[in-house]
Structures are given as C-alpha cells and as structure tokens.
Design a protein around this motif. Sequence first.
Motif, PDB file in Angstrom:
ATOM      1  N   TRP A  52      -5.374  10.447  -1.609  1.00  0.00           N
ATOM      2  CA  TRP A  52      -4.025  10.282  -2.150  1.00  0.00           C
ATOM      3  C   TRP A  52      -3.341   9.073  -1.529  1.00  0.00           C
ATOM      4  O   TRP A  52      -2.703   8.280  -2.219  1.00  0.00           O
ATOM      5  CB  TRP A  52      -3.201  11.549  -1.898  1.00  0.00           C
ATOM      6  CG  TRP A  52      -1.859  11.473  -2.532  1.00  0.00           C
ATOM      7  CD1 TRP A  52      -1.541  11.778  -3.813  1.00  0.00           C
ATOM      8  CD2 TRP A  52      -0.645  11.024  -1.918  1.00  0.00           C
ATOM      9  NE1 TRP A  52      -0.209  11.557  -4.048  1.00  0.00           N
ATOM     10  CE2 TRP A  52       0.367  11.089  -2.903  1.00  0.00           C
ATOM     11  CE3 TRP A  52      -0.313  10.583  -0.654  1.00  0.00           C
ATOM     12  CZ2 TRP A  52       1.671  10.732  -2.635  1.00  0.00           C
ATOM     13  CZ3 TRP A  52       0.995  10.227  -0.394  1.00  0.00           C
ATOM     14  CH2 TRP A  52       1.970  10.302  -1.390  1.00  0.00           C
ATOM     15  N   LEU A  53      -3.453   8.888  -0.203  1.00  0.00           N
ATOM     16  CA  LEU A  53      -2.861   7.733   0.455  1.00  0.00           C
ATOM     17  C   LEU A  53      -3.496   6.431  -0.032  1.00  0.00           C
ATOM     18  O   LEU A  53      -2.818   5.424  -0.218  1.00  0.00           O
ATOM     19  CB  LEU A  53      -3.003   7.842   1.972  1.00  0.00           C
ATOM     20  CG  LEU A  53      -2.135   8.904   2.641  1.00  0.00           C
ATOM     21  CD1 LEU A  53      -2.504   9.047   4.101  1.00  0.00           C
ATOM     22  CD2 LEU A  53      -0.671   8.574   2.472  1.00  0.00           C
ATOM     23  N   LYS A  54      -4.800   6.460  -0.268  1.00  0.00           N
ATOM     24  CA  LYS A  54      -5.498   5.275  -0.775  1.00  0.00           C
ATOM     25  C   LYS A  54      -5.034   4.928  -2.184  1.00  0.00           C
ATOM     26  O   LYS A  54      -4.907   3.749  -2.532  1.00  0.00           O
ATOM     27  CB  LYS A  54      -7.003   5.539  -0.762  1.00  0.00           C
ATOM     28  CG  LYS A  54      -7.847   4.352  -1.132  1.00  0.00           C
ATOM     29  CD  LYS A  54      -9.315   4.708  -1.054  1.00  0.00           C
ATOM     30  CE  LYS A  54     -10.145   3.574  -1.607  1.00  0.00           C
ATOM     31  NZ  LYS A  54     -11.557   3.954  -1.663  1.00  0.00           N
ATOM     32  N   ASP A  55      -4.724   5.928  -2.977  1.00  0.00           N
ATOM     33  CA  ASP A  55      -4.267   5.696  -4.358  1.00  0.00           C
ATOM     34  C   ASP A  55      -2.868   5.094  -4.415  1.00  0.00           C
ATOM     35  O   ASP A  55      -2.482   4.528  -5.444  1.00  0.00           O
ATOM     36  CB  ASP A  55      -4.284   7.004  -5.154  1.00  0.00           C
ATOM     37  CG  ASP A  55      -5.692   7.507  -5.417  1.00  0.00           C
ATOM     38  OD1 ASP A  55      -6.632   6.687  -5.304  1.00  0.00           O
ATOM     39  OD2 ASP A  55      -5.843   8.700  -5.721  1.00  0.00           O
ATOM     40  N   GLN A  56      -2.095   5.216  -3.332  1.00  0.00           N
ATOM     41  CA  GLN A  56      -0.734   4.682  -3.344  1.00  0.00           C
ATOM     42  C   GLN A  56      -0.687   3.172  -3.131  1.00  0.00           C
ATOM     43  O   GLN A  56       0.341   2.541  -3.356  1.00  0.00           O
ATOM     44  CB  GLN A  56       0.109   5.368  -2.259  1.00  0.00           C
ATOM     45  CG  GLN A  56       0.201   6.864  -2.403  1.00  0.00           C
ATOM     46  CD  GLN A  56       0.588   7.300  -3.799  1.00  0.00           C
ATOM     47  OE1 GLN A  56       1.598   6.889  -4.332  1.00  0.00           O
ATOM     48  NE2 GLN A  56      -0.252   8.131  -4.404  1.00  0.00           N
ATOM     49  N   ILE A  57      -1.790   2.568  -2.717  1.00  0.00           N
ATOM     50  CA  ILE A  57      -1.845   1.121  -2.499  1.00  0.00           C
ATOM     51  C   ILE A  57      -2.045   0.439  -3.845  1.00  0.00           C
ATOM     52  O   ILE A  57      -2.973   0.753  -4.594  1.00  0.00           O
ATOM     53  CB  ILE A  57      -2.995   0.765  -1.529  1.00  0.00           C
ATOM     54  CG1 ILE A  57      -2.757   1.457  -0.187  1.00  0.00           C
ATOM     55  CG2 ILE A  57      -3.107  -0.737  -1.362  1.00  0.00           C
ATOM     56  CD1 ILE A  57      -3.928   1.356   0.769  1.00  0.00           C
ATOM     57  N   LEU A  58      -1.161  -0.504  -4.152  1.00  0.00           N
ATOM     58  CA  LEU A  58      -1.235  -1.203  -5.425  1.00  0.00           C
ATOM     59  C   LEU A  58      -2.224  -2.354  -5.344  1.00  0.00           C
ATOM     60  O   LEU A  58      -2.382  -2.992  -4.309  1.00  0.00           O
ATOM     61  CB  LEU A  58       0.144  -1.755  -5.811  1.00  0.00           C
ATOM     62  CG  LEU A  58       1.258  -0.739  -5.972  1.00  0.00           C
ATOM     63  CD1 LEU A  58       2.556  -1.450  -6.307  1.00  0.00           C
ATOM     64  CD2 LEU A  58       0.928   0.271  -7.042  1.00  0.00           C
ATOM     65  N   THR A  59      -2.884  -2.637  -6.454  1.00  0.00           N
ATOM     66  CA  THR A  59      -3.787  -3.775  -6.519  1.00  0.00           C
ATOM     67  C   THR A  59      -3.001  -5.006  -6.933  1.00  0.00           C
ATOM     68  O   THR A  59      -1.800  -4.955  -7.171  1.00  0.00           O
ATOM     69  CB  THR A  59      -4.914  -3.514  -7.544  1.00  0.00           C
ATOM     70  OG1 THR A  59      -4.341  -3.428  -8.838  1.00  0.00           O
ATOM     71  CG2 THR A  59      -5.666  -2.242  -7.216  1.00  0.00           C
ATOM     72  N   GLU A  60      -3.682  -6.139  -7.055  1.00  0.00           N
ATOM     73  CA  GLU A  60      -3.024  -7.380  -7.460  1.00  0.00           C
ATOM     74  C   GLU A  60      -2.512  -7.293  -8.896  1.00  0.00           C
ATOM     75  O   GLU A  60      -1.599  -7.991  -9.290  1.00  0.00           O
ATOM     76  CB  GLU A  60      -3.984  -8.569  -7.338  1.00  0.00           C
ATOM     77  CG  GLU A  60      -4.469  -8.849  -5.937  1.00  0.00           C
ATOM     78  CD  GLU A  60      -5.617  -7.921  -5.522  1.00  0.00           C
ATOM     79  OE1 GLU A  60      -6.388  -7.478  -6.406  1.00  0.00           O
ATOM     80  OE2 GLU A  60      -5.718  -7.631  -4.324  1.00  0.00           O
ATOM     81  N   ARG A  61      -3.146  -6.442  -9.709  1.00  0.00           N
ATOM     82  CA  ARG A  61      -2.758  -6.327 -11.121  1.00  0.00           C
ATOM     83  C   ARG A  61      -1.515  -5.452 -11.308  1.00  0.00           C
ATOM     84  O   ARG A  61      -0.969  -5.389 -12.396  1.00  0.00           O
ATOM     85  CB  ARG A  61      -3.901  -5.719 -11.939  1.00  0.00           C
ATOM     86  CG  ARG A  61      -5.179  -6.513 -11.887  1.00  0.00           C
ATOM     87  CD  ARG A  61      -6.280  -5.824 -12.666  1.00  0.00           C
ATOM     88  NE  ARG A  61      -6.432  -4.439 -12.210  1.00  0.00           N
ATOM     89  CZ  ARG A  61      -6.847  -3.441 -12.979  1.00  0.00           C
ATOM     90  NH1 ARG A  61      -7.147  -3.655 -14.229  1.00  0.00           N
ATOM     91  NH2 ARG A  61      -6.967  -2.234 -12.502  1.00  0.00           N
ATOM     92  N   GLU A  62      -1.107  -4.733 -10.276  1.00  0.00           N
ATOM     93  CA  GLU A  62       0.004  -3.799 -10.422  1.00  0.00           C
ATOM     94  C   GLU A  62       1.251  -4.340  -9.750  1.00  0.00           C
ATOM     95  O   GLU A  62       1.130  -5.100  -8.784  1.00  0.00           O
ATOM     96  CB  GLU A  62      -0.379  -2.450  -9.797  1.00  0.00           C
ATOM     97  CG  GLU A  62      -1.534  -1.799 -10.492  1.00  0.00           C
ATOM     98  CD  GLU A  62      -1.987  -0.543  -9.788  1.00  0.00           C
ATOM     99  OE1 GLU A  62      -2.191   0.442 -10.488  1.00  0.00           O
ATOM    100  OE2 GLU A  62      -2.130  -0.554  -8.563  1.00  0.00           O
ATOM    101  N   PRO A  63       2.422  -3.983 -10.146  1.00  0.00           N
ATOM    102  CA  PRO A  63       2.740  -3.192 -11.336  1.00  0.00           C
ATOM    103  C   PRO A  63       2.549  -4.008 -12.603  1.00  0.00           C
ATOM    104  O   PRO A  63       2.780  -5.210 -12.618  1.00  0.00           O
ATOM    105  CB  PRO A  63       4.213  -2.830 -11.137  1.00  0.00           C
ATOM    106  CG  PRO A  63       4.766  -3.904 -10.268  1.00  0.00           C
ATOM    107  CD  PRO A  63       3.632  -4.377  -9.410  1.00  0.00           C
ATOM    108  N   ARG A  64       2.121  -3.352 -13.629  1.00  0.00           N
ATOM    109  CA  ARG A  64       1.833  -4.011 -14.898  1.00  0.00           C
ATOM    110  C   ARG A  64       3.048  -3.931 -15.813  1.00  0.00           C
ATOM    111  O   ARG A  64       3.756  -2.933 -15.829  1.00  0.00           O
ATOM    112  CB  ARG A  64       0.638  -3.354 -15.586  1.00  0.00           C
ATOM    113  CG  ARG A  64      -0.655  -3.571 -14.825  1.00  0.00           C
ATOM    114  CD  ARG A  64      -1.819  -2.995 -15.560  1.00  0.00           C
ATOM    115  NE  ARG A  64      -1.856  -3.512 -16.919  1.00  0.00           N
ATOM    116  CZ  ARG A  64      -2.803  -4.313 -17.380  1.00  0.00           C
ATOM    117  NH1 ARG A  64      -3.757  -4.705 -16.584  1.00  0.00           N
ATOM    118  NH2 ARG A  64      -2.796  -4.706 -18.624  1.00  0.00           N
TER     119      ARG A  64
END
Length: 176
Positions: A52-64
């Motif tokens: 869950w903590l890993k899923d909270q990190i945004l990638t370069e594409r986010e926010p879209r």
Amino acid sequence: TGKQSRIANYQITGKQSDTGGVKAFPIEGPLKNERNRLAGMTDEQRAYRKQWLKDQILTEREPRAVPGMYEARHNPIRRFYRAPLDAIFKPLIPVLGYNSAAMYRWFTGKFLMIGAVTLATAYYFKYNAHDWTRKGGWRVIQSNHMKTPGSPDWLAPPERTASSDYASAGFKNSPI
C-alpha cells in the motif's frame, strides 16, 4: 400533528455525507492507525502495508490530465473569463512548476481586478461629479484648511463672503 411530523422528519434526517450516502471503504485497511500497527502485524498484514505504501508513490506520468475534465468542472462563462490568464500562464508551468504558476496566476488576476475597480472608481469620480447641471453624482465637499496662530493667513478674511458662495454646485463659476 402536521408540525410534529415536520419536526420528526427533520430530526431523523441525517447530516450530509462526504461520500454521498455510500459507506466509505477504507483502502488502508485496519492498519491505518499507528496503534494497531504497533500492537503487532502478521507477515501478511506487513506485506499488505508495504504494498500500500509503495502504491502511494506517483510515477513520472502521474497525475494524469483526464480529457474533458476541465470542461466538465468549469462552466463556459468561467472558461471564457479565465482564458486570457490561462493562455499567459500555461507556458510558464514547465518553468515555474504547477503550484507556483497557479499562485502567480491567482495573484495576477486579483491585482488586475483591484486595478480595474480603482480605475472605474477614479473615472466615476472624475466625470460624474455633482454640479448644478445635473441632479446626480457624488458630491465631494472640501473643508477649509486649518488656520493657526503664526500661519500667514491667520487674520485673512474668509474666502466665502456672499451667501451665493455656499452650496452653489459650481453655478457661480459657470460660463453662462
């Protein structure tokens, strides 16, 4: 009984919900509270929390940016009056960053509105003054300057000597 039923309906009506009446689903699970995590976690719960903590990190594409979301959230009138400043500040987003560009855009809009109100007020006072040719307009009255002992005009006669000098609304100075 009619009044009592209205009161009863009012009392049993719940408050407005943040979720629109749908029961909220906690995505963090039971490990939202630190106390529950400190009480002891199983290996399965620890893996769930780590994911869950890993899923909270945004990638370069986010926010879209969702196509059509801006049009859905803002009515045509608002989009029309926001268009000039949006066109100016949109190219500045890569340079300043989104938050800084939004802040500068907001302050620029407010300063422009304050300037427009100031100019409109100055125009109104300048060209809509009260005089004898019209009934309306702002009536601006200037008070006499202060005369104190020791000032050069301390014993000078008053500037208004005739009764027509008072409340003439500019009639006495008119070219007619």
